[in-house]
Scaffold this active site. Structure first.
Site, PDB file in Angstrom:
ATOM      1  N   ASP A  31       0.854  -1.183   0.000  1.00 35.79           N
ATOM      2  CA  ASP A  31       0.000   0.000   0.000  1.00 35.79           C
ATOM      3  C   ASP A  31       0.898   1.243   0.000  1.00 35.79           C
ATOM      4  O   ASP A  31       1.855   1.333   0.770  1.00 35.79           O
ATOM      5  CB  ASP A  31      -0.900  -0.016   1.246  1.00 35.79           C
ATOM      6  N   ASN A  87     -12.695  -3.609   2.476  1.00 31.97           N
ATOM      7  CA  ASN A  87     -13.766  -2.616   2.481  1.00 31.97           C
ATOM      8  C   ASN A  87     -14.570  -2.894   1.217  1.00 31.97           C
ATOM      9  O   ASN A  87     -14.132  -2.573   0.114  1.00 31.97           O
ATOM     10  CB  ASN A  87     -13.182  -1.196   2.471  1.00 31.97           C
ATOM     11  N   GLN A  94     -14.798   1.712   0.981  1.00 27.59           N
ATOM     12  CA  GLN A  94     -13.949   1.407  -0.179  1.00 27.59           C
ATOM     13  C   GLN A  94     -13.737   2.661  -1.011  1.00 27.59           C
ATOM     14  O   GLN A  94     -14.709   3.270  -1.480  1.00 27.59           O
ATOM     15  CB  GLN A  94     -14.590   0.308  -1.039  1.00 27.59           C
ATOM     16  N   HIS A 100      -9.973  -5.198  -3.360  1.00 25.05           N
ATOM     17  CA  HIS A 100      -8.638  -5.400  -2.784  1.00 25.05           C
ATOM     18  C   HIS A 100      -8.754  -5.786  -1.321  1.00 25.05           C
ATOM     19  O   HIS A 100      -9.553  -5.232  -0.579  1.00 25.05           O
ATOM     20  CB  HIS A 100      -7.772  -4.141  -2.923  1.00 25.05           C
ATOM     21  N   HIS A 102      -6.862  -5.919   2.320  1.00 21.11           N
ATOM     22  CA  HIS A 102      -5.779  -5.289   3.080  1.00 21.11           C
ATOM     23  C   HIS A 102      -5.154  -6.313   4.019  1.00 21.11           C
ATOM     24  O   HIS A 102      -5.879  -7.045   4.715  1.00 21.11           O
ATOM     25  CB  HIS A 102      -6.322  -4.158   3.957  1.00 21.11           C
TER      26      HIS A 102
HETATM   27  P1  5GP Z   1      -9.766   1.369   0.416  1.00 21.72           P
HETATM   28  O1  5GP Z   1     -10.079   2.547   1.275  1.00 21.72           O
HETATM   29  O2  5GP Z   1     -10.328   1.530  -0.988  1.00 21.72           O
HETATM   30  O3  5GP Z   1     -10.129   0.059   1.030  1.00 21.72           O
HETATM   31  O4  5GP Z   1      -8.192   1.327   0.315  1.00 21.72           O
HETATM   32  C1  5GP Z   1      -7.478   1.818  -0.772  1.00 21.72           C
HETATM   33  C2  5GP Z   1      -6.005   1.700  -0.434  1.00 21.72           C
HETATM   34  O5  5GP Z   1      -5.271   1.907  -1.613  1.00 21.72           O
HETATM   35  C3  5GP Z   1      -5.537   2.775   0.576  1.00 21.72           C
HETATM   36  O6  5GP Z   1      -4.993   2.126   1.721  1.00 21.72           O
HETATM   37  C4  5GP Z   1      -4.504   3.573  -0.200  1.00 21.72           C
HETATM   38  O7  5GP Z   1      -3.408   3.949   0.607  1.00 21.72           O
HETATM   39  C5  5GP Z   1      -4.102   2.633  -1.319  1.00 21.72           C
HETATM   40  N1  5GP Z   1      -3.697   3.286  -2.549  1.00 21.72           N
HETATM   41  C6  5GP Z   1      -4.357   4.296  -3.172  1.00 21.72           C
HETATM   42  N2  5GP Z   1      -3.718   4.644  -4.299  1.00 21.72           N
HETATM   43  C7  5GP Z   1      -2.636   3.824  -4.397  1.00 21.72           C
HETATM   44  C8  5GP Z   1      -1.596   3.689  -5.357  1.00 21.72           C
HETATM   45  O8  5GP Z   1      -1.513   4.398  -6.352  1.00 21.72           O
HETATM   46  N3  5GP Z   1      -0.668   2.723  -5.129  1.00 21.72           N
HETATM   47  C9  5GP Z   1      -0.718   1.902  -4.043  1.00 21.72           C
HETATM   48  N4  5GP Z   1       0.252   1.000  -3.911  1.00 21.72           N
HETATM   49  N5  5GP Z   1      -1.685   2.006  -3.110  1.00 21.72           N
HETATM   50  C10 5GP Z   1      -2.630   2.952  -3.288  1.00 21.72           C
END
Ligand code: 5GP
Ligand code: ZN
Length: 141
Positions: A31, A87, A94, A100, A102
């Protein structure tokens, strides 16, 4: 591929990521804004919005990669535990609309709380309603 999707762009190699493991249909990478050192995301390579949209075989491969990567993440950052979570939909937090999982390394003194801490109150579901809900879920499968 959804060309607007940041994770599809990672799969395509169009934007960089710290990839830690890969199979035919799934990939794991760090992440970019980690909740803890070693915070890893596991995704299907194809674009699916939510878990509900993922075909059975791909879901099995994503979970298989989670299962493979969890002990490696824990060993790499010397963490005795991990929080593993999806999420699943915007209402659940999400932000990236490509499914995805975590994997967040945890330690007893990280000052953070379990997933149950997301909810301040519990609704107090009675036995009858519990039985109805269980039956409804069974019927929907
Ligand atoms: P969500 O809130 O959708 O469950 O989590 C999205 C995750 O994606 C977040 O923890 C955020 O830090 C990560 N993330 C967002 N953009 C990027 C990216 O460009 N590269 C990587 N490696 N992680 C990302
Ligand atoms: Zn995508």
């Amino acid at each position: 591929m959804d060309s607007d999707c940041i994770f599809c762009q990672i799969v395509a190699g169009d934007i960089p990521a710290n990839v830690v493991a890969e199979t035919d249909d799934a990939i794991a990478f760090l992440d970019a804004n980690p909740l803890a050192p070693g915070h890893t995301l596991v995704i299907p390579k194809e674009h699916y919005h939510r878990l509900n949209d993922v075909p059975d075989d791909v879901a099995a491969e994503v979970l298989g990669l989670v299962h493979e990567v969890v002990p490696a993440v824990e060993a790499a950052v010397d963490a005795p535990a991990t929080t593993v979570a999806f999420n699943n939909g915007e209402e659940a937090g999400q932000e990236v609309p490509h499914v995805h999982g975590h994997i967040v390394p945890r330690s007893g003194d990280d000052g953070q709380r379990p997933i149950h801490a997301l909810f301040e109150d519990r609704p107090g579901v009675g036995d009858e309603e519990m039985n109805e809900i269980a039956a409804a879920i069974q019927a929907e499968r």
